[in-house]
Scaffold this motif. Sequence first.
Motif, mmCIF file in Angstrom:
data_model
loop_
_atom_site.group_PDB
_atom_site.id
_atom_site.type_symbol
_atom_site.label_atom_id
_atom_site.label_comp_id
_atom_site.label_asym_id
_atom_site.label_seq_id
_atom_site.Cartn_x
_atom_site.Cartn_y
_atom_site.Cartn_z
ATOM 1 N N PRO A 12 -69.943 38.139 66.290
ATOM 2 C CA PRO A 12 -69.182 37.364 67.274
ATOM 3 C C PRO A 12 -67.986 38.170 67.774
ATOM 4 N N GLU A 13 -67.377 37.698 68.821
ATOM 5 C CA GLU A 13 -66.210 38.385 69.373
ATOM 6 C C GLU A 13 -65.137 38.540 68.291
ATOM 7 N N GLY A 14 -64.570 39.730 68.193
ATOM 8 C CA GLY A 14 -63.509 39.996 67.237
ATOM 9 C C GLY A 14 -63.995 40.432 65.868
ATOM 10 N N SER A 15 -65.319 40.692 65.742
ATOM 11 C CA SER A 15 -65.856 41.083 64.433
ATOM 12 C C SER A 15 -65.392 42.484 64.037
ATOM 13 N N SER A 16 -65.102 42.638 62.755
ATOM 14 C CA SER A 16 -64.798 43.967 62.226
ATOM 15 C C SER A 16 -65.991 44.546 61.471
#
Length: 204
Positions: A12-16
């Motif tokens: 998802p958006e913002g995954s590290s």
Amino acid sequence: EIECGSTNLICPEGSSVPTSVTNGYYTLTSDMTMMTIRSSQTTCRQNRTLCVEYPNEVWYFAQETHIGGETTRSREVMCEAGHFCINGKRFEAKPGTFIQDVGSESVASELCEAGFYCEAASVSSRQNSCDDVSTFCEIGSSRPTPVSQGYRTIKHEFYVSQVLCSRGSWCEGGQSYKCISGTYGSEEGLSERTCTAPCPAGFY
């Protein structure tokens, strides 16, 4: 910036780091224009070489339903009824079977009831009724089976099987008729209204 990896991972958006897909779910991209959705109903009509043939000319698309963006999946969706999901991929229930529950992760599915037939991705054991006297549906049917010549169909709510036409009768279109006056039927499985032959002279 690194691609998420495969269909069993979502970012998802913002995954590290990638997240493994939940059992019983399949993955999608955020941009659905990157994806192609396939099914037995549409894909097999367009290209049967991609499909498996079942009895009575039933075709089944046995591969995953969603392709495209395999390395950039960003969300997961619970597997719908009529499907099972493995490693982030969604598949249809096979013809003749059904999957009633959502979130299924098992290839195994239950057989359709006698008197009914189940096309691919069915959600009920009684998905489609076999209500034409000239056809029947045994347990696990994917489509109604035409009655054989010289047979009649058996009905238990709907048509479930066929049986050889009785002596003294003839059968057509799944229905049985008594031999007409002046004729006789000395054997089973007759399919002509004249039955075996006219009664001989001196008999009736």
